[in-house]
Design an enzyme around this catalytic site. Structure first.
Site, PDB file in Angstrom:
ATOM      1  N   ILE A 106       0.827  -1.199   0.000  1.00  0.00           N
ATOM      2  CA  ILE A 106       0.000   0.000   0.000  1.00  0.00           C
ATOM      3  C   ILE A 106       0.867   1.258   0.000  1.00  0.00           C
ATOM      4  CG2 ILE A 106      -1.660   1.331   1.366  1.00  0.00           C
ATOM      5  CD1 ILE A 106      -2.789  -1.403   2.328  1.00  0.00           C
ATOM      6  N   SER A 117      -7.464  -0.314   9.836  1.00  0.00           N
ATOM      7  CA  SER A 117      -7.924  -1.628   9.400  1.00  0.00           C
ATOM      8  C   SER A 117      -9.374  -1.818   9.820  1.00  0.00           C
ATOM      9  CB  SER A 117      -7.062  -2.732  10.035  1.00  0.00           C
ATOM     10  OG  SER A 117      -7.639  -4.011   9.841  1.00  0.00           O
ATOM     11  N   TYR A 150      -3.285  -7.066  17.074  1.00  0.00           N
ATOM     12  CA  TYR A 150      -3.384  -6.230  15.876  1.00  0.00           C
ATOM     13  C   TYR A 150      -4.632  -5.357  15.926  1.00  0.00           C
ATOM     14  CZ  TYR A 150      -3.824  -4.931  10.956  1.00  0.00           C
ATOM     15  OH  TYR A 150      -3.958  -4.224   9.776  1.00  0.00           O
ATOM     16  N   LYS A 155      -4.785  -1.162  16.028  1.00  0.00           N
ATOM     17  CA  LYS A 155      -5.462  -0.337  15.030  1.00  0.00           C
ATOM     18  C   LYS A 155      -6.624   0.435  15.660  1.00  0.00           C
ATOM     19  CE  LYS A 155      -2.886  -1.350  11.486  1.00  0.00           C
ATOM     20  NZ  LYS A 155      -2.089  -0.328  10.787  1.00  0.00           N
TER      21      LYS A 155
END
Length: 263
Positions: A30, A155, A168, A172
């Site tokens: 990205i 995310s 994770y 985020k």
């Protein structure tokens, strides 16, 4: 599918000619796609990376071929001095900073039940995804003039959680709260702060997990019926860096084919 092949044609988003932009994690995926779309739109780009020097240099060469200034700078962003050094190098090279895209981060691919998760894994994820964002974003907003742009890559996991990847998702989620806080705090300076929230994206980072039938299963869970490419995520990021998005701030832009609706 390699995420290092150039796009067959890059669109140009208006209003970015001469803008000075730092993109972290820009040697692949990205970040790479974002840096090249920024360059195609006329922005000078600083390529932040950690260890992949050859890949970063390839992005620099591709950006310069589009007629803009570009350079690469290696930094471990979990180190506050290194993060400050990256922003300082950008300002020194370009004479200022107009926009910052915080894309660097990790996604530990192994599924780990929370009860069994080692603190070392939790701490590493927080260092790479939260501490590093703190260090670079703080340095960037100090260096940025009024009217700047901050875009962080979050995310869907931040919004609906992710079983067996609690570290994770939590990291985020912290990013999402940071975006909303800074949007209010920096609004009087005309600085917008937003996040883009991808779901599954076909990049080098997810290649092992999305191999074979897993790719079809992932696509089946997305209303639009396919897994995103890095370019699919880059375009909304770059839009948020343009003057066209001047009245958009504090937003979490879902770019996931509608998958967050299924959570």
């Amino acid at each position: 599918m390699s995420d290092r092949s150039p796009s067959p044609s890059l669109p140009q988003l208006p209003g970015l000619r001469g803008a000075r932009v730092l993109v972290t994690g820009a040697s692949r995926g990205i970040g790479r796609a974002t840096a090249l779309l920024l360059a195609a739109s006329g922005a000078d780009v600083a390529i932040g990376y950690r260890t992949r020097r050859e890949a970063a240099d390839e992005v620099v060469d591709a950006a310069r071929a589009l007629g803009v200034r570009a350079f690469a700078h290696a930094a471990d962003l979990g180190d506050p001095d290194a993060a400050e050094g990256l922003v300082g190098a950008t300002v020194a090279a370009f004479g200022g900073l107009d926009a910052y895209v915080g894309n660097a981060g990790i996604w530990p691919p192994d599924e780990v039940p929370f009860a069994d998760m080692a603190f070392a894994q939790w701490r590493r994820t927080m260092t790479e995804n939260v501490d590093a964002i703190f260090h670079v974003t703080r340095a960037a907003v100090r260096a940025m003039g009024d009217g700047g742009r901050v875009v962080l890559v979050a995310s869907t996991a931040a919004q609906r959680g992710e079983a067996f990847h609690a570290d994770y998702a939590a990291s985020k989620g912290a990013m999402v709260s940071l975006v909303k806080s800074l949007a209010v705090e920096l609004g009087p300076r005309g600085i917008t702060v937003n996040a883009v929230a991808p779901g599954w994206v076909a990049t080098e980072m997810t290649a092992g997990v999305l191999a074979g039938p897993a790719l079809d299963r992932a696509a089946a869970g997305i209303p639009i019926g396919r897994v995103a490419t890095a370019d699919d995520i880059a375009a909304p990021i770059v839009f948020l860096c343009t003057p066209m998005a001047r009245h958009v701030t504090g937003e979490i832009l879902n770019v996931n084919g509608g998958s967050v609706l299924c959570g």
